[in-house]
Design an enzyme around this catalytic site. Structure first.
Site, mmCIF file in Angstrom:
data_model
loop_
_atom_site.group_PDB
_atom_site.id
_atom_site.type_symbol
_atom_site.label_atom_id
_atom_site.label_comp_id
_atom_site.label_asym_id
_atom_site.label_seq_id
_atom_site.Cartn_x
_atom_site.Cartn_y
_atom_site.Cartn_z
ATOM 1 C CG ASN A 196 -8.187 36.182 30.597
ATOM 2 O OD1 ASN A 196 -7.530 36.392 31.607
ATOM 3 N ND2 ASN A 196 -9.507 36.397 30.554
ATOM 4 C CE1 TYR B 42 -6.588 28.385 37.338
ATOM 5 C CE2 TYR B 42 -5.128 28.745 39.213
ATOM 6 C CZ TYR B 42 -5.866 29.240 38.146
ATOM 7 O OH TYR B 42 -5.879 30.596 37.913
ATOM 8 C CB ALA B 43 -0.914 23.518 40.343
ATOM 9 C CE LYS C 23 -4.566 29.684 34.720
ATOM 10 N NZ LYS C 23 -5.010 30.329 33.458
ATOM 11 C CB ILE D 185 -6.341 39.573 39.986
ATOM 12 C CG1 ILE D 185 -4.855 39.376 39.603
ATOM 13 C CG2 ILE D 185 -6.959 40.769 39.269
ATOM 14 C CD1 ILE D 185 -3.921 40.522 39.925
#
Ligand code: NAD
Length: 287
Positions: free
Chosen positions: A106, A173-174, A177, A207
């Site tokens: 995480n 990041y894309a 991930k 979030i």
């Protein structure tokens, strides 16, 4: 609640909790989604290992769990340091009497730039933290997952809508991930047949944590002495005006507790036939 529902909720079948007796490493557990995951796991009887670069916050999370009657151990360190990954697995196995049942990969942050302005350091750091680190941690912990003791084993890799759908300003990041989606499916196929290991990806939308708070709040991480500011500029958020959250059918961001609840749901025996999947926890965004 009917008897059947109570069973499903674990109150009869799992009197000590849904994760009773299981040992879970949760990375990035000093705050945000990871800290909530640790709290919920401990409530369900898991022994949780709080892994985070923020040593004092990691200890706070562990102490809070212990003061509420749970079992937790803080093992602080930088996941970008290979020697820490070895220490983490070793300490987790000691704490877990030579067993590790769950890894939740995480830990992470975002370091955005448009493609033509992104530096190698931004690229390499984010790819390492979000893709290479999960691989290295899983590889290090392999001896505790490639076992046949009849107990459940679970790997959960945290992704993002950016990994599944792409996002302007987040090429690094894309890619990272998206990478864990392939890694997860590979684990499910390699370790499912002989060892029954389940592996799933959970991709979050918006979030509420410091990653999505106003950048002006001042949260940052340091990468080799360089400060990286976290959050979304207030101006950018305000520009959305009444259209903010318009692309989310539930019309609101999720809380860290809602995000962590999805992690618990997938880790729990209620999901015992779910593996290799990418579960979108987004309030319906990007359907
Ligand atoms: N918040 C969101 O909207 C959102 C959306 C999609 C995906 N995610 C993902 O969820 C995960 C958790 O994010 P969050 O929103 O709870 O963020 P957060 O900043 O609240 O928590 C992340 C934790 O990771 C730790 N960490 C960062 N780098 C580390 C390193 N090198 N070694 C050890 N620990 C390190 C941080 O110290 C922090 O405690 C991340 O992988 C993030 O990319 C978050």
């Amino acid at each position: 609640m009917s008897e059947r529902l109570a069973q499903i909720a674990g109150h009869l079948n799992y009197p000590q909790g849904l994760l009773s007796g299981q040992v879970a490493i949760i990375t990035g557990a000093a705050q945000g989604i990871g800290a909530e995951t640790a709290r919920l796991f401990a409530n369900e009887g898991a022994k949780v290992i709080i892994s985070d670069i923020d040593a004092s916050q990691a200890q706070n999370v562990a102490s809070l769990i212990i003061s509420n009657g749970g079992q937790a151990l803080a093992v602080p360190g930088d996941l970008l340091d290979d020697s820490y990954i070895k220490t983490l697995v070793q300490k987790a196995a000691e704490f877990g009497n030579n067993k590790i049942h769950i890894i939740v990969n995480n830990a992470g942050f975002t370091w955005d730039a448009v493609i033509h302005k992104m530096t190698d350091k931004q690229w390499d750091t984010i790819i390492s933290l979000h893709s290479t680190v999960p691989f290295k941690l899983i590889r290090e912990a392999a001896p505790y997952f490639r076992v046949k003791d009849g107990e459940p084993r679970n790997i959960i890799n945290i992704s993002s809508t950016s990994g599944v759908h792409g996002n302007a300003g987040q090429a690094n990041y894309a890619l990272a991930k998206a990478g864990v989606v392939g890694l997860t499916k590979t684990i499910a196929k390699e370790w499912g047949p002989s060892f029954g290991v389940r592996a799933n990806t959970i991709a979050f939308g918006h979030i509420e944590t410091r990653l999505t708070a106003n950048k002006e709040a001042g949260a940052f991480v340091e990468v080799n002495g360089e400060k990286v500011a976290l959050g979304i500029p207030e101006k950018q958020k305000k520009a959305a005006g009444p259209l903010a959250y318009f692309d989310i059918p539930l019309r609101r961001p999720g809380t860290a507790t809602e995000a962590a609840s999805a992690v618990l749901a997938i880790a729990s025996p209620l999901s015992s036939y779910i593996t290799g999947q990418t579960i979108m926890v987004t309030g319906g965004r990007n359907m």
